[in-house]
Design an enzyme around this catalytic site. Structure first.
Site, mmCIF file in Angstrom:
data_model
loop_
_atom_site.group_PDB
_atom_site.id
_atom_site.type_symbol
_atom_site.label_atom_id
_atom_site.label_comp_id
_atom_site.label_asym_id
_atom_site.label_seq_id
_atom_site.Cartn_x
_atom_site.Cartn_y
_atom_site.Cartn_z
ATOM 1 N N ARG A 204 32.728 61.845 34.857
ATOM 2 C CA ARG A 204 32.939 63.260 35.174
ATOM 3 C C ARG A 204 32.153 64.196 34.253
ATOM 4 N NH1 ARG A 204 36.908 65.811 35.051
ATOM 5 N NH2 ARG A 204 36.660 66.947 37.001
ATOM 6 N N CYS B 116 22.813 52.595 28.420
ATOM 7 C CA CYS B 116 21.420 52.849 28.088
ATOM 8 C C CYS B 116 20.959 54.133 28.754
ATOM 9 C CB CYS B 116 20.567 51.668 28.514
ATOM 10 S SG CYS B 116 20.888 50.286 27.445
#
Ligand code: LLP
Length: 463
Positions: free
Chosen positions: A360, A391
């Site tokens: 979110r 990553c």
């Protein structure tokens, strides 16, 4: 909702950068009850507990990251919403916020209905014993199989989202020799004050049939003619994380306008109006949500007033809160792995989860709070950014918040108000294993959704 840097208070840098934060709280150890589940508190050793169990024990037993859900709080919120709306209205919990079989059983026991929006949610609901007539089926592109199953099992209502669907549902119901109760979802043309991706009542978007230009009236005309359908009402959902009722007021005004038009044209008074969900919760101390009682009264008053003015009997109202029920009841528990101070900027605190368990922040620029929960600290507040282990530099869980300056690897931190749309939108990005949901109540903790394992990943990967 951007706030500016606070000029005063102890901190690790002389000048604070621009950001989304407000003042460091006076006491970092204090938990603001607005954002934490009801049974959360600190014990005499300074360790945070939920349902009477210390997070240190929970971390040992269930690992991190994990979502811990306060069952008593969930049930209390269900009752608060049901009581606030009373016998003349229906509360449908929006399952998309978070759904599991345990949740379905709690809803059933607390007398709530359930809104589902996919075959998967329908399966979960039915499997856990929710009576089909207490289920509403939503979605802008339900498959023929999903519709057929919903009609066959006898869901209480299907919310029709397009002209094609009106015909599709009618055809399927008729083929099964049934008359399906339906509502028509309309877009009322309200600009809800929330993030663009979670606003749903303006016309330029995929959901619903526009009231403007007479499209919704035409949809009603068509639905009333089809034998397979029993049109029971009009549905409107204006968006999510909304704090004031003015958007609902405009929506109710326009929906009642349509009911009046339907009465005048067809001599039919549609018996129901669904105002959707979207009621906001406190993610940080700056958010001030309203109580269910207050919201229920406001919505009832609006609908009654509009109907009286239009000379209509007041229809039965339904609402579909998801976030407002489950959101505040859970927090995500993480272990700190690395701490990287950037002089004059902020300190990056890396935890063992990230955007795979809470998308979110990255998706909506959502704001969250965070607290050190495995101990208290008297160290100065330090402007921190809680980041995950993915990553990707956008892998941010809490953009700007204050943590004690002595935060260190091995500490446990918790992000409150993650009960809604965190586990339900979790992913396997970087082959992360989705965390478990653990329900805690009266000194007992039990896994209601287990942690994924690497075997789960390999089982789907069929080579
Ligand atoms: N009813 C309908 C028709 C909906 O589309 C939704 C949410 C709700 C009820 C429940 O809304 P709530 O009370 O939970 O705000 N993933 C986003 C929110 C998208 C909501 C989609 N529909 C988020 O994380 O904020």
């Amino acid at each position: 909702m951007s706030r500016s840097a606070h000029p005063a208070g102890p901190r690790h840098a002389d000048v604070l950068p621009e950001g989304h934060y407000s003042a460091p709280p006076a006491d970092l150890n204090k938990l603001d009850e607005k954002v934490w589940a009801r049974t959360v508190q600190r014990d005499q050793d300074g360790v945070v507990t939920v349902g009477g169990i210390a997070v240190t024990r929970l971390a040992e037993e269930f690992g991190t990251p994990a979502y811990f859900l306060d069952e008593a709080d969930f049930r209390a919120r269900c009752r608060a919403w049901a009581d606030a709306f009373g016998k003349d209205a229906d509360v449908f919990y929006a399952g998309k916020a978070f759904l599991s079989r345990a949740v379905v059983r709690w809803l059933k026991e607390e007398g709530l209905n359930l809104d589902v929006c996919s075959g998967g949610e329908l399966t979960t609901a039915l499997d856990a014993g929710m009576p089909a007539e207490r289920i509403a089926f939503h979605g802008n592109n339900k498959s023929a199989e999903e519709i057929e199953r919903a009609v066959r099992v006898g869901v209480g209502r299907i919310v029709l989202d397009s002209f094609q669907e009106i015909v599709r549902v009618a055809h399927i119901a008729q083929g099964l020799g049934k008359r399906q109760k339906v509502q028509i979802r309309v877009t009322v043309g309200v600009e809800a004050h929330t993030h663009e991706f979670i606003a749903t009542a303006h016309e330029d978007q995929k959901f619903g049939i526009a009231l403007a230009g007479g499209e919704a009236a035409e949809a009603v005309r068509r639905a009333l003619k089809l034998d397979g359908l029993e049109l029971i009402g009009i549905h409107s959902h204006i968006g999510s994380q909304i704090f004031d009722t003015s958007g609902f007021e405009v929506a109710a005004h326009r929906v009642v306008g349509l009911l009046k038009q339907v009465r005048d044209e067809h001599g039919v008074e549609l018996p129901e109006i669904d105002l959707g969900g979207g009621l906001g919760i406190a993610y940080t101390s700056d958010d001030d949500p309203r109580e269910p009682q207050e919201i229920a009264k406001a919505l009832r008053d609006i609908v009654t007033r509009e109907c009286e003015a239009a000379g209509l009997a007041t229809p039965r109202i339904s609402v579909e809160p998801g976030r407002a029920i489950v959101g505040p009841t859970a927090f995500t528990l993480y272990e700190v792995g690395t701490v990287k101070p950037l002089a004059g900027l902020r300190t990056y605190v890396s935890v063992d989860g990230g955007m795979s368990d809470n998308i979110r922040t990255a998706l909506y620029d959502a704001e969250y709070s965070v607290a050190l929960v495995s101990r208290t600290s008297d160290a100065a507040p330090m402007l921190s950014r809680v980041v995950g282990k993915h990553c990707e530099s956008g892998d941010i869980v809490v953009k700007d918040a204050f943590l004690p300056a002595d935060i260190a690897p091995g500490d446990l931190v918790a992000v409150p108000a993650t009960g809604a749309y965190c586990r339900s939108m979790a992913s396997n990005y970087n082959h992360a294993l989705r965390p478990p949901v653990v329900a805690v109540r009266d000194g007992e903790a039990r896994v209601i959704v287990r942690r994924e394992t690497e075997e789960d990943l390999l089982r789907l990967d069929v080579g």
